[in-house]
Design an enzyme around this catalytic site. Structure first.
Site, PDB file in Angstrom:
ATOM      1  CB  ALA A  11      -0.877  -0.002   1.248  1.00 27.91           C
ATOM      2  CB  SER A 197       9.259   7.202  -0.394  1.00 25.88           C
ATOM      3  OG  SER A 197       8.754   7.951  -1.468  1.00 25.88           O
ATOM      4  NE  ARG A 198       6.492   0.155   2.211  1.00 21.60           N
ATOM      5  CZ  ARG A 198       5.275   0.277   1.643  1.00 21.60           C
ATOM      6  NH1 ARG A 198       4.677   1.446   1.529  1.00 21.60           N
ATOM      7  NH2 ARG A 198       4.651  -0.791   1.205  1.00 21.60           N
ATOM      8  CG  LEU A 199      11.477   8.053   3.648  1.00 23.34           C
ATOM      9  CD1 LEU A 199      12.095   9.322   3.088  1.00 23.34           C
ATOM     10  CD2 LEU A 199      12.498   7.354   4.555  1.00 23.34           C
TER      11      LEU A 199
END
Ligand SMILES: Cc1cc2nc3c(=O)[nH]c(=O)nc-3n(C[C@H](O)[C@H](O)[C@H](O)COP(=O)(O)O)c2cc1C
Length: 221
Positions: A11, A197-199
């Site tokens: 997601a 961006s998974r940050l």
């Protein structure tokens, strides 16, 4: 059926403003309450479900064990859940009275971990919640010796029938002697907010015995 591509499941998060330390100025409880309310209003099933991990001291050494329970109350003191005191988790908590609880609402990109000591709730707290439970749930609590093996579904149904017969003429079914609440008093609470961006944003609070915040720190995702 198409082949299930588990590796491709992902997601993208983002949407609400970045969580900041200022969201925690009044402690952890208001933000957890807000996220729970958002989960409830967004139609998520069992929005108050949390995965509770305990420690099982086995012959091979300590082992983590986790399962889902429902958070049934929330205050600055901690989170409350109800269960059987002689269940596997009850026995583990009698031995090592510490647990972690994780709420996860992926649809909202929110996760909350709490960790800390666990105590049995006061009898009047348990009694008040017990009175709010439907009759069938009360009978179920009487019927089941939670976590013990049972031979068949039919045997379980028989135990429920026996409990129903036992309390047939009783309006106010009493609290089973070995059933009740636990209060997890967090010494650590971490809020996680999914971002692009998974940050992701992670903010961890440490609390002292009185529940006062002693540290707030941001963690790398
Ligand atoms: C959504 C959900 C909510 C649950 N809520 C509770 C609960 O509030 N209390 C409880 O004892 N078990 C609850 N259960 C069942 C537990 O996950 C578990 O099977 C049971 O407590 C026995 O765990 P134990 O053998 O580790 O003690 C729930 C399960 C699910 C899937």
């Amino acid at each position: 059926m198409r082949e299930l591509d588990i590796a491709a499941m992902r997601a993208e998060y983002g949407g609400e403003p970045d969580m900041s330390e200022s969201w925690l100025t009044d402690g952890w409880e208001p933000l957890l309450r807000r996220w729970l309310a958002e989960a409830a209003t967004s139609g998520i099933a069992e929005p108050n479900a949390m995965v509770l991990a305990t420690v099982d001291r086995t012959d091979d050494g300590p082992r983590p064990v986790s399962r889902t329970v429902l958070c049934k109350d929330l205050s600055s003191a901690g989170v409350i859940f109800y269960t059987h005191y002689d269940s596997a988790k009850g026995r583990q908590l009698a031995d090592i009275p510490y647990a972690s609880a994780t709420f996860v609402w992926p649809a909202l990109a929110h996760q909350v971990h709490l960790r800390g000591p666990v105590h049995a709730a006061d009898d009047d707290v348990t009694a008040a919640y017990w009175r709010s439970r439907p009759r069938n749930s009360r009978l179920g609590a009487w019927a089941s010796e939670q976590s013990r093996p049972i031979g068949s579904r039919a045997e379980l149904d028989r135990l429920l029938s026996e409990a129903a017969a036992r309390f047939e003429d009783v309006d106010d079914i009493p609290v089973p002697p070995r059933w009740g609440g636990y209060l997890l008093r967090p010494e650590m609470v971490e809020f996680w907010q999914g971002r692009r961006s998974r940050l992701h944003n992670r903010i961890r609070m440490r609390l002292d015995d009185s529940g006062a915040t002693v540290a707030v720190e941001r963690l790398q995702p």
